[in-house]
Scaffold this motif. Structure first.
Motif, PDB file in Angstrom:
ATOM      1  N   GLY A 109      29.461  37.744  37.773  1.00 54.53           N
ATOM      2  CA  GLY A 109      29.647  36.317  37.589  1.00 54.53           C
ATOM      3  C   GLY A 109      31.093  35.881  37.618  1.00 54.53           C
ATOM      4  N   ALA A 110      32.012  36.802  37.458  1.00 52.52           N
ATOM      5  CA  ALA A 110      33.436  36.452  37.497  1.00 52.52           C
ATOM      6  C   ALA A 110      33.938  36.530  38.929  1.00 52.52           C
ATOM      7  N   PRO A 111      34.938  35.729  39.287  1.00 55.16           N
ATOM      8  CA  PRO A 111      35.495  35.849  40.635  1.00 55.16           C
ATOM      9  C   PRO A 111      36.126  37.223  40.805  1.00 55.16           C
ATOM     10  N   PRO A 112      36.007  37.835  41.969  1.00 57.61           N
ATOM     11  CA  PRO A 112      36.579  39.174  42.151  1.00 57.61           C
ATOM     12  C   PRO A 112      38.098  39.141  42.015  1.00 57.61           C
ATOM     13  N   PRO A 113      38.663  40.206  41.503  1.00 58.80           N
ATOM     14  CA  PRO A 113      40.128  40.250  41.398  1.00 58.80           C
ATOM     15  C   PRO A 113      40.759  40.255  42.781  1.00 58.80           C
ATOM     16  N   GLN A 114      42.014  39.875  42.822  1.00 57.10           N
ATOM     17  CA  GLN A 114      42.722  39.874  44.094  1.00 57.10           C
ATOM     18  C   GLN A 114      42.956  41.308  44.564  1.00 57.10           C
ATOM     19  N   THR A 115      43.195  41.444  45.856  1.00 57.23           N
ATOM     20  CA  THR A 115      43.519  42.744  46.433  1.00 57.23           C
ATOM     21  C   THR A 115      45.033  42.834  46.625  1.00 57.23           C
ATOM     22  N   THR A 116      45.600  43.917  46.133  1.00 59.76           N
ATOM     23  CA  THR A 116      47.048  44.098  46.178  1.00 59.76           C
ATOM     24  C   THR A 116      47.393  45.386  46.914  1.00 59.76           C
TER      25      THR A 116
END
Length: 451
Positions: free
Chosen positions: A370-377
């Protein structure tokens, strides 16, 4: 909407949504059709679709054709082969609500059945818009849990979406369309265990075949359970392990935008698993600032659910390499680009690429449902101690970061050039562009073989 009426409501929408309303989405539908056909042509000569074609041809000819080849097959088997071709290079679009590949399933089904019944261009686009809406509705009901459990949504939800598209193309009434959806649920299968194997590419073809088969059976009066999507033993609870969120699988209202308009298709800039794309975007943005010889290490953090797709750290085939973060980033770091040729033959064993692979590390970051996926770094550590870092959250080619029309056209022509002459490419591109006002499946497919 009550659990006992979800499939009925979706079927009624499929059967009755006005064609003048779907026609307003013709432009994005044409773009999706073009990208899918380009991917079919690019993949047609690959080993997996050639082997699938050899198997299908054992069962005799028919009124549909293998794209890029021209041999005739019954429409379900043509869809099986062409769907495999569409998906084999992993260059085909993705669709957010589905958590999978949309047009690699829908377009082969629509074109093969369209040849069978001599469907015109506007009917093909209409079926594509409707099929995408079905994929979105079912996807909203079961994702992200369905995908996280390991189901390959391209194959599972794809079969149901293809059935809806084919029912629309056959102009089935609401009751027969309901049966088509129910029958497709019985054909829905395929897990992500096949990533990197030939079977993964075949999944798109199997879903396309299932769509034609389900709709054709329904047209002949073969029935299924009236409610197939919601409730005990139905699709959502069986394939996601929980009931669908209330109203999530409802069709759009009269004034609501369609999924192709609101969500849009994400076209691929690289012929690799989509889980590599944000990392590739970030690394290629950094690439002008270093040379391969300066790289001490490359690290990338990405959502855990995506990292699990990338299960081949030491690939030995082109398909495995598409599911290898180590290989994909090594290619990007060594040459500043990633293309279809990087997954063929001797390219897999290039010294410059293999020398970089042990220096690449991938870390999956857990994310709550349900949470937005974390950014890709991506972090590039250089031998002089510098650390270069870039973060991405919207991949190139997606609706939020689209490829230009010129880039999309260049991709189509590059893909088509593997099979067609320049003159044939021009004719095919013109035919696709004209589908909203004319043309037909038979004429279009006839252009998709060497002249």
């Amino acid at each position: 909407m009550t659990a006992s009426r979800t499939t009925e409501a979706l079927a009624c929408w499929i059967a009755t949504v006005p064609r003048d309303r779907t026609a307003r989405a013709a432009a994005p539908a044409i773009a999706g059709m073009r990208d899918a056909i380009g991917c079919i042509l690019a993949g047609a000569g690959e080993e997996t679709p050639r082997r699938v074609a050899a198997a299908a041809l054992r069962w005799g000819g028919g009124s549909a054709h293998i794209i890029g080849d021209g041999r005739p097959l019954p429409s379900p088997w043509a869809a099986l082969v062409n769907g495999t071709s569409a998906h084999v290079l992993d260059y085909d679009d993705t669709f957010g609500p589905l958590s999978g590949h949309a047009t690699a399933v829908l377009v082969p089904a629509i074109l093969a059945l369209g040849e069978d019944i001599d469907a015109d261009g506007p009917a093909l686009l209409d079926a594509l818009v409707v099929g995408l809406e079905v994929l979105a509705a079912v996807g909203r009901g079961v994702n992200p849990k369905h995908y996280a459990l390991g189901w390959h949504a391209t194959s599972t939800i794809g079969a149901i979406g293809a059935a809806g598209a084919c029912a629309r193309l056959l102009r089935l009434d609401a009751r027969a369309t309901q049966d088509a959806l129910s029958l497709a649920v019985s054909m829905a299968a395929g897990t992500r265990m096949q990533l990197g194997a030939m079977a993964k590419s075949v999944h798109a073809g199997l879903a396309a075949k299932a769509g034609i088969l389900a709709a054709t059976l329904a047209a002949e009066g073969v029935g299924g359970a009236a409610e197939a999507l919601e409730g005990p033993w139905r699709f959502a609870e069986m394939f996601a392990g929980r009931p669908a969120p209330e109203g999530s699988m409802a069709p759009p209202g009269p004034d609501a935008p369609f999924a192709i308009e609101a969500d849009g298709l994400a076209f691929k800039a690289y012929p690799t698993c989509a889980a590599t794309h944000l990392s590739l975007d970030a690394l290629l943005a950094l690439r002008p600032r270093f040379t391969p010889g300066q790289v001490a290490s490359i690290e990338t953090d990405l959502p855990l659910v995506l990292s699990r797709n990338l299960m081949h750290p030491d690939p030995h085939t082109g398909m495995e390499a598409r599911f290898s973060m180590e290989y994909c980033l090594a290619v990007a770091a060594s040459q500043g680009s990633v293309g279809p040729a990087d997954f063929e033959g001797a390219a897999l064993t290039r010294d410059a690429v293999r020398a970089l692979m042990p220096r690449i590390a991938m870390r999956g970051v857990p994310e709550p449902e349900g949470a937005p996926p974390p950014q890709t770094t991506v972090r590039v550590r250089l031998t002089d101690g510098q650390v270069l870092q870039e973060t991405r959250s919207i991949r190139r080619g997606s609706p939020g970061n689209p490829m230009s029309e010129a880039e999309q056209e260049a991709k189509f022509r590059d893909c088509a050039a593997r099979i067609l002459s320049p003159a044939r490419i021009d004719a095919a591109e013109a035919a696709i562009a004209g589908l909203a006002t004319g043309g037909a499946a038979r004429g279009l497919v006839a252009l998709l073989v060497p002249g």
